[in-house]
Write a protein that holds these residues in place. Sequence first.
Motif, PDB file in Angstrom:
ATOM      1  N   ALA A  87     -72.602 -43.541  50.546  1.00  0.00           N
ATOM      2  CA  ALA A  87     -72.183 -42.912  49.990  1.00  0.00           C
ATOM      3  C   ALA A  87     -72.838 -43.218  48.225  1.00  0.00           C
ATOM      4  O   ALA A  87     -72.186 -42.920  47.274  1.00  0.00           O
ATOM      5  N   SER A  88     -73.987 -43.731  48.293  1.00  0.00           N
ATOM      6  CA  SER A  88     -74.777 -44.105  47.235  1.00  0.00           C
ATOM      7  C   SER A  88     -75.038 -43.131  46.007  1.00  0.00           C
ATOM      8  O   SER A  88     -74.511 -43.372  44.809  1.00  0.00           O
ATOM      9  N   THR A  89     -75.331 -41.767  46.432  1.00  0.00           N
ATOM     10  CA  THR A  89     -75.581 -40.537  45.474  1.00  0.00           C
ATOM     11  C   THR A  89     -74.296 -40.259  44.796  1.00  0.00           C
ATOM     12  O   THR A  89     -74.448 -39.788  43.777  1.00  0.00           O
ATOM     13  N   ASP A  90     -73.038 -40.422  45.381  1.00  0.00           N
ATOM     14  CA  ASP A  90     -71.838 -40.108  44.929  1.00  0.00           C
ATOM     15  C   ASP A  90     -71.641 -40.978  43.382  1.00  0.00           C
ATOM     16  O   ASP A  90     -70.830 -40.606  42.722  1.00  0.00           O
ATOM     17  N   PHE A  91     -72.093 -41.923  43.417  1.00  0.00           N
ATOM     18  CA  PHE A  91     -72.136 -42.810  42.065  1.00  0.00           C
ATOM     19  C   PHE A  91     -73.199 -42.617  40.914  1.00  0.00           C
ATOM     20  O   PHE A  91     -72.996 -43.119  40.060  1.00  0.00           O
ATOM     21  N   LEU A  92     -74.046 -41.620  41.291  1.00  0.00           N
ATOM     22  CA  LEU A  92     -75.105 -41.360  40.222  1.00  0.00           C
ATOM     23  C   LEU A  92     -74.581 -40.659  39.004  1.00  0.00           C
ATOM     24  O   LEU A  92     -75.048 -40.854  38.032  1.00  0.00           O
ATOM     25  N   SER A  93     -73.383 -39.883  39.227  1.00  0.00           N
ATOM     26  CA  SER A  93     -72.872 -39.046  38.153  1.00  0.00           C
ATOM     27  C   SER A  93     -72.420 -39.854  37.012  1.00  0.00           C
ATOM     28  O   SER A  93     -72.360 -39.305  35.733  1.00  0.00           O
ATOM     29  N   THR A  94     -72.239 -41.223  37.392  1.00  0.00           N
ATOM     30  CA  THR A  94     -71.372 -42.036  36.390  1.00  0.00           C
ATOM     31  C   THR A  94     -72.658 -42.444  35.285  1.00  0.00           C
ATOM     32  O   THR A  94     -72.233 -43.033  34.159  1.00  0.00           O
ATOM     33  N   LEU A  95     -73.913 -42.016  35.556  1.00  0.00           N
ATOM     34  CA  LEU A  95     -74.872 -42.584  34.481  1.00  0.00           C
ATOM     35  C   LEU A  95     -74.739 -41.472  33.163  1.00  0.00           C
ATOM     36  O   LEU A  95     -75.203 -41.995  32.248  1.00  0.00           O
ATOM     37  N   ARG A  96     -74.066 -40.593  33.409  1.00  0.00           N
ATOM     38  CA  ARG A  96     -73.835 -39.722  32.203  1.00  0.00           C
ATOM     39  C   ARG A  96     -72.987 -40.282  31.252  1.00  0.00           C
ATOM     40  O   ARG A  96     -73.154 -39.880  30.056  1.00  0.00           O
ATOM     41  N   SER A  97     -72.482 -41.306  31.202  1.00  0.00           N
ATOM     42  CA  SER A  97     -71.605 -42.049  30.265  1.00  0.00           C
ATOM     43  C   SER A  97     -72.451 -42.915  29.338  1.00  0.00           C
ATOM     44  O   SER A  97     -72.121 -43.583  28.455  1.00  0.00           O
ATOM     45  N   TRP A  98     -73.942 -43.263  29.855  1.00  0.00           N
ATOM     46  CA  TRP A  98     -74.669 -43.903  29.152  1.00  0.00           C
ATOM     47  C   TRP A  98     -75.252 -43.370  27.896  1.00  0.00           C
ATOM     48  O   TRP A  98     -75.271 -42.200  27.804  1.00  0.00           O
ATOM     49  N   PRO A  99     -75.539 -44.072  26.713  1.00  0.00           N
ATOM     50  CA  PRO A  99     -75.786 -43.590  25.645  1.00  0.00           C
ATOM     51  C   PRO A  99     -77.190 -42.962  25.528  1.00  0.00           C
ATOM     52  O   PRO A  99     -77.975 -43.297  26.255  1.00  0.00           O
ATOM     53  N   SER A 100     -77.355 -41.880  24.760  1.00  0.00           N
ATOM     54  CA  SER A 100     -78.712 -41.183  24.835  1.00  0.00           C
ATOM     55  C   SER A 100     -79.114 -40.679  23.508  1.00  0.00           C
ATOM     56  O   SER A 100     -80.167 -39.737  23.379  1.00  0.00           O
ATOM     57  N   ILE A 101     -78.268 -40.857  22.575  1.00  0.00           N
ATOM     58  CA  ILE A 101     -78.692 -40.349  21.091  1.00  0.00           C
ATOM     59  C   ILE A 101     -79.962 -41.101  20.789  1.00  0.00           C
ATOM     60  O   ILE A 101     -80.726 -40.490  20.197  1.00  0.00           O
ATOM     61  N   GLU A 102     -79.976 -42.370  20.978  1.00  0.00           N
ATOM     62  CA  GLU A 102     -81.470 -42.947  20.400  1.00  0.00           C
ATOM     63  C   GLU A 102     -82.502 -43.245  21.667  1.00  0.00           C
ATOM     64  O   GLU A 102     -81.994 -43.243  22.740  1.00  0.00           O
TER      65      GLU A 102
END
Length: 626
Positions: free
Chosen positions: A523-538
């Motif tokens: 189920a590794s691919t099920d955890f990829l959506s969590t990356l959306r919480s990483w900062p992306s402004i800079e």
Amino acid sequence: MTTHSSFSHFVQERELPSWHHGYRYAFERRKYRGHVPMPVRPVVSRIVLGVDRVLFTLHAERMRRDTVRVRNTSTHPLRPHYCSSFLVMTALLALAALPVRSACAFAPSISRKVSFLRARSGLIASSSRLEDHTNSRAVSLFGLCNPRFCLSSSSVNSVDRRAAPVQDFGALPDWRSDPSLTDVYHLPTLSVPARFVNSVVCDSTIGPYLASNMEELDGIHPRVKLVRDVPKGAADPNGDDGGGKRKLVLLDPSRVVASVVEDEEDIGDSAKLSQEQHDIFKALRQTLPGIPSNALRELAFNDVQAGPSFAVSIPQEQQTHSRILQKLLPPEAQPPPAGYEQVGHVLHLNLKPHHEPCGRLIGDVMLEKLKPSVRSVISKVGDVDGPFRTYDMKVLAGEDSTDITLVEHGVTLSFDLSKVYWSTRLSDQRTRSIEEEFQPGHVVADAFCGVGALCVRAAVEKDCTVVANDLNPDAVKYCLSNAAGNGVEDKVMATCGDARDFIAGLGDMSPLPHHLMLNFPLASTDFLSTLRSWPSIEPLDVETSVHVYTFARGDKEERRDAADVAIDMVANGLLPYINSNEGQEILNDLGCQVRAREVRDVAPGKVVIWVTFKVTQELLLKMQNT
């Protein structure tokens, strides 16, 4: 020993023993119904079948409890008192039918009843199934043989090389002393003068015909010696009485006996040979037609002659576990288990259902053949499941201990195999990641660290700083203890918790980790959506390389291999609303630099795929806006 929790399930899965097959066959063919009076025939039929069912249930229950003592013979491991009980019940039923038989004006016939009991007992005491009666003899309790199970006289007198099949009931027999496990080969030889032995053995034209090329001798340890002394008391017909003037060189009979097609000029070119040498050459060609004539002429020129047949014995101590199991296991348990995994001193087997009844025998043989490095043989029970990816196991042979200490690329790891997930097959993949992906000083995050094999090795070999996580508290404990044991406790930090929380927390690191390992193929691919919480402004200081391991199958209809399917699974985990067949193209447009390769097969058509991509600012913005 069976591992089913349900006794009814156990009974349904077991094949019926031979006496059950024989009796049902005889009764259904109406062979013995004529011995039972017509008025009570239905009642007797039901009673006999009921007794039959009860006895089979008792037999199965005794198998389940693993208490039946098995003797090392070719007979079925059915306890004699079962047969006796069935015989007594049959006799009582026959006697009970006498008054009814008389009342119905049927003349009682004691001889017919005796023949009935004799025939019934022949079926009960048979040592073979109806469909497999070529390698066993049926023995009647009355000294008779059931002709359905008897062998011809020529078959009975022939030598059976198969050792007695041993079922996994109770105490194991002493298979180590079974003489039928010893293989004996009568090999042709060359009688070579002692001074020419090395030149003959090292000759490239003779090499292919030596006994060392025999398939039957593959895996024999220690290897069979090719050069032998002439046995004392069995003088070499070429003139050596055992004093050492000549030696015997063993040959491969399958190669030297088959004749070869040669040109006439090759056969007739013997002008350099004396008359005596020419006679030797002719004798060699007649005895060893499979060796080319030019090689035989060289042998004759050096006074190398055809030697006597030499008997080579291969005891079980020199044979491999697979070879021994081929002789010990019954036909229904063939072929023997082919693969296994050694974890420290523990040998891990995945027995198939047809191997389970003989599991203890298999374990005992493998323990004997692989010691001292192996001290315990276990078998997995069920599948790898649960939140900790562990499995139940049972000890087949040896020590009842799963505390493991092993060394992988110079790193010592200790853990309890029953409490954590471990796979030796991943060792090469860990090595590849460390050598090809990690650089000295990198920060590595492992969301499913297990006992810390990758973490500790990365810290030791590449001086990496590792932040690790696992849901299993025992795995985290062993990860930290292994780091301390290898002197890198200041380089490895581990937490126990959900991988989603761990991945989300990585976004607070500055800079971001260089690598994120997601080695959870289920189920590794099920955890990829969590990356959306990483900062992306800079703009990102570090574009993290995410290494995903996932199961995948190729799509034959769309002509896409497993790697393409795995990349689309990763893309769908990151961007759920994209076209499933355009994942690699979309991710590469976002600067992710997707790569993939096959790691290993796990089932027919099912493989583990390694997919890696970079987390870019464009990817994070795309994830956060969808």
